[in-house]
Design an enzyme around this catalytic site. Structure first.
Site, mmCIF file in Angstrom:
data_model
loop_
_atom_site.group_PDB
_atom_site.id
_atom_site.type_symbol
_atom_site.label_atom_id
_atom_site.label_comp_id
_atom_site.label_asym_id
_atom_site.label_seq_id
_atom_site.Cartn_x
_atom_site.Cartn_y
_atom_site.Cartn_z
ATOM 1 N N SER A 41 11.479 -8.874 21.599
ATOM 2 C CA SER A 41 10.449 -8.580 20.612
ATOM 3 C C SER A 41 10.952 -7.458 19.723
ATOM 4 O O SER A 41 12.012 -6.867 19.990
ATOM 5 C CB SER A 41 9.134 -8.188 21.297
ATOM 6 O OG SER A 41 9.368 -7.183 22.237
ATOM 7 N N GLY B 158 12.403 -7.449 16.996
ATOM 8 C CA GLY B 158 13.704 -7.654 16.359
ATOM 9 C C GLY B 158 14.898 -7.360 17.249
ATOM 10 O O GLY B 158 16.040 -7.412 16.784
ATOM 11 N N GLU C 124 1.719 -16.298 12.848
ATOM 12 C CA GLU C 124 2.675 -15.907 11.803
ATOM 13 C C GLU C 124 3.217 -17.129 11.068
ATOM 14 O O GLU C 124 3.629 -18.107 11.706
ATOM 15 C CB GLU C 124 3.839 -15.145 12.429
ATOM 16 C CG GLU C 124 3.414 -13.808 13.021
ATOM 17 C CD GLU C 124 4.614 -13.024 13.502
ATOM 18 O OE1 GLU C 124 5.565 -12.846 12.734
ATOM 19 O OE2 GLU C 124 4.587 -12.616 14.668
ATOM 20 N N GLU D 288 5.559 -17.971 14.584
ATOM 21 C CA GLU D 288 5.248 -17.700 15.991
ATOM 22 C C GLU D 288 3.820 -17.199 16.124
ATOM 23 O O GLU D 288 3.123 -17.009 15.123
ATOM 24 C CB GLU D 288 6.245 -16.730 16.611
ATOM 25 C CG GLU D 288 6.327 -15.381 15.931
ATOM 26 C CD GLU D 288 7.260 -14.430 16.675
ATOM 27 O OE1 GLU D 288 8.007 -14.870 17.564
ATOM 28 O OE2 GLU D 288 7.219 -13.231 16.379
ATOM 29 N N ASP E 288 0.782 -6.125 15.552
ATOM 30 C CA ASP E 288 1.039 -4.818 14.934
ATOM 31 C C ASP E 288 0.704 -4.812 13.433
ATOM 32 O O ASP E 288 0.118 -3.848 12.930
ATOM 33 C CB ASP E 288 2.458 -4.290 15.222
ATOM 34 C CG ASP E 288 3.580 -5.259 14.912
ATOM 35 O OD1 ASP E 288 3.305 -6.331 14.338
ATOM 36 O OD2 ASP E 288 4.742 -4.925 15.233
ATOM 37 N N THR E 289 1.006 -5.900 12.735
ATOM 38 C CA THR E 289 0.691 -5.917 11.300
ATOM 39 C C THR E 289 -0.820 -5.847 11.061
ATOM 40 O O THR E 289 -1.269 -5.477 9.979
ATOM 41 C CB THR E 289 1.248 -7.179 10.611
ATOM 42 O OG1 THR E 289 0.657 -8.326 11.213
ATOM 43 C CG2 THR E 289 2.759 -7.271 10.752
ATOM 44 N N ARG F 82 8.010 3.825 16.791
ATOM 45 C CA ARG F 82 6.786 3.894 15.985
ATOM 46 C C ARG F 82 5.825 4.824 16.715
ATOM 47 O O ARG F 82 5.428 4.549 17.844
ATOM 48 C CB ARG F 82 6.191 2.489 15.852
ATOM 49 C CG ARG F 82 4.974 2.459 14.959
ATOM 50 C CD ARG F 82 4.708 1.048 14.464
ATOM 51 N NE ARG F 82 4.355 0.158 15.540
ATOM 52 C CZ ARG F 82 4.654 -1.142 15.596
ATOM 53 N NH1 ARG F 82 5.333 -1.706 14.637
ATOM 54 N NH2 ARG F 82 4.286 -1.887 16.613
HETATM 55 P P1 AMP Z 1 10.155 -12.751 14.728
HETATM 56 O O1 AMP Z 1 10.487 -11.767 15.814
HETATM 57 O O2 AMP Z 1 10.530 -14.154 15.081
HETATM 58 O O3 AMP Z 1 8.740 -12.612 14.235
HETATM 59 O O4 AMP Z 1 11.082 -12.356 13.487
HETATM 60 C C1 AMP Z 1 10.915 -11.105 12.831
HETATM 61 C C2 AMP Z 1 11.063 -11.276 11.339
HETATM 62 O O5 AMP Z 1 12.366 -11.780 11.010
HETATM 63 C C3 AMP Z 1 10.088 -12.256 10.713
HETATM 64 O O6 AMP Z 1 8.829 -11.664 10.495
HETATM 65 C C4 AMP Z 1 10.833 -12.614 9.436
HETATM 66 O O7 AMP Z 1 10.686 -11.596 8.452
HETATM 67 C C5 AMP Z 1 12.278 -12.649 9.886
HETATM 68 N N1 AMP Z 1 12.628 -14.028 10.315
HETATM 69 C C6 AMP Z 1 12.530 -14.518 11.561
HETATM 70 N N2 AMP Z 1 12.885 -15.811 11.616
HETATM 71 C C7 AMP Z 1 13.236 -16.166 10.367
HETATM 72 C C8 AMP Z 1 13.696 -17.383 9.753
HETATM 73 N N3 AMP Z 1 13.905 -18.496 10.461
HETATM 74 N N4 AMP Z 1 13.931 -17.369 8.423
HETATM 75 C C9 AMP Z 1 13.758 -16.240 7.699
HETATM 76 N N5 AMP Z 1 13.338 -15.071 8.200
HETATM 77 C C10 AMP Z 1 13.065 -15.014 9.525
#
Ligand code: AMP
Length: 400
Positions: free
Chosen positions: A160, A162, A267, A279, A286-287, A364
């Site tokens: 999670s 990132g 999302e 997802e 959080d947002t 954070r």
């Molecule tokens: P996630 O943890 O999957 O929510 O990814 C975090 C962020 O990465 C997302 O909110 C997007 O800004 C970016 N992201 C994730 N997957 C993609 C994708 N397949 N294409 C473009 N941006 C992505």
């Protein structure tokens, strides 16, 4: 009929929070306001929600046996997961023995792992997502990159904020992405998802609430991410009625498939009016911290009402709003926040300082929320005012 007892007595409505961070803290406060007894759990002591709970436990929530035994010994009326990193098998076990897990143990189980939710949404429900492959070795990653195409995004299936996530732009990035993903994976699983990069115009979180009276939505929340972590969120995200209706329809289908009562952070990516499901978190997002100032009922109040079976007759939006996290970098057990008075010097502005006991690396530690005439003004104010908060008392910590 919904009845709520007296904390500490035989009639208490006992709620166990699994995860005691800043989102759990707001949920705990809302539960306290309704007279529930709150038991906060996390892997470390003095976590934010523990500071406002009746009782706290420190355990490794990824350890199935410890988690199972703790839930059995406390025997709460409700178990409320607030993070993904939980041995959800323990939740499936206690639910089968009659414990109420929010929204359902299956929802927690499917969403703790990107594979479970992706297969449910894309394969079973046939909803549009980015193209994807799951891989477990460097060779499989190379083949998946060729199949999905460049650029693509690599993420551990269990991670999670990132962690372990990177974008592959050219073939020579593959080895680095593999190494980075393995470092960021949670719980030792070496399975990754490779997703085609969606060059979206904007991304949203659609807070969707399944409650006793049906399904309700908050206005869409736009957000900006850096390194997989959110840096700004705002509400409402301007978008066309048809696109919003499609997001709501998908959110209803996905939340119906997961079941139970509660708030879900859905999302989506939107690219030229084409919607991609990304997802879902079956819990406050959080947002969604922006709802602390944008609505009559915040996402935390909405979650608590839903899980207790209480009605949600209406959600009023107060006007364009934004949130900006207060990020801190360094090494300290005693961060002090100064110039909070400066940050709060404008009307329609609020702050939360989470009370996290330490920072190691970057974390954070708070959030500024603002409401203004327009989304642009709210965003600019949130970023500016969050930037005024200083940290100290020594050079061990700085603002990020
Ligand atoms: P996630 O943890 O999957 O929510 O990814 C975090 C962020 O990465 C997302 O909110 C997007 O800004 C970016 N992201 C994730 N997957 C993609 C994708 N397949 N294409 C473009 N941006 C992505």
């Amino acid at each position: 009929m919904v009845a709520i007892g007296t904390p500490g007595s035989s009639s208490a409505t006992r709620v166990m929070l699994l995860g005691s961070g800043e989102l759990g803290k707001e949920v705990a406060i809302e539960l306290q306001r309704l007279g529930c007894e709150v038991i906060a759990v996390d892997r470390y002591a003095h976590a934010p929600a523990m500071q406002v709970a009746h009782k706290a436990h420190v355990i490794n929530m990824l350890d199935e046996q410890s988690l199972y035994e703790l839930i059995r010994s406390e025997s709460p009326d409700l178990v409320v997961p607030e993070i993904e990193a939980i041995a959800t098998e323990a939740l499936l076990s206690v639910e089968s023995e009659g414990t109420h897990v929010v929204p359902t143990a299956r929802a927690a189980n499917l969403t703790m792992n990107r594979r479970g939710i992706r297969e449910l949404v894309a394969s079973d429900l046939g909803i549009r997502t980015s193209p994807y492959r799951f891989v477990e070795s460097l060779e499989e990653l190379q083949a998946a990159v060729a199949a999905v195409g460049l650029p693509c995004v690599v993420k551990p299936v269990m991670s999670s904020s990132g962690k372990g996530q990177s974008t592959i732009k050219q073939e020579s990035d593959v080895q680095t992405a593999w190494n980075y993903a393995l470092e960021g994976t949670r719980g030792g699983a070496d399975s990754l998802i490779v997703e085609g990069f969606v060059d979206f115009d904007y991304e949203i979180t659609l807070l969707t609430i399944r409650h006793a009276g049906g399904v309700s939505f908050c206005d869409p929340i736009g957000h900006r991410q850096e390194s997989g972590d959110y840096r700004e969120s705002w509400q409402p995200q301007p978008m066309g009625d048809a696109v919003l209706a499609e997001c709501q329809s998908i959110a209803t289908r996905v939340s119906d498939a997961l079941g139970g009562f509660g708030l879900f952070g859905m999302e989506f990516f939107v690219q030229s009016d084409v919607v991609y499901f990304s997802e879902v978190s079956p819990r406050p997002h959080d947002t969604g911290l922006v709802t602390l100032i944008s609505q009559n009922l915040s996402e935390f109040q909405l979650h608590v009402r839903a899980i207790l079976g209480l009605p949600i007759p209406s959600i009023e939006q107060y006007g364009p709003s934004a949130s900006c996290p207060v990020l801190v970098r360094g090494d300290s057990n005693a961060v002090e926040f100064s110039d909070v008075d400066q940050a709060l010097s404008e009307p329609h502005t609020d702050i939360r300082l989470f009370g996290k006991p330490e920072v190691r690396g970057s974390r954070r530690m708070g959030v500024i929320v603002t409401r203004r005439e327009t989304v642009e003004k709210a965003r600019a104010a949130a970023v500016r005012l969050a930037g005024l908060v200083q940290v100290g008392p020594s050079d061990d910590v700085s603002r990020l």
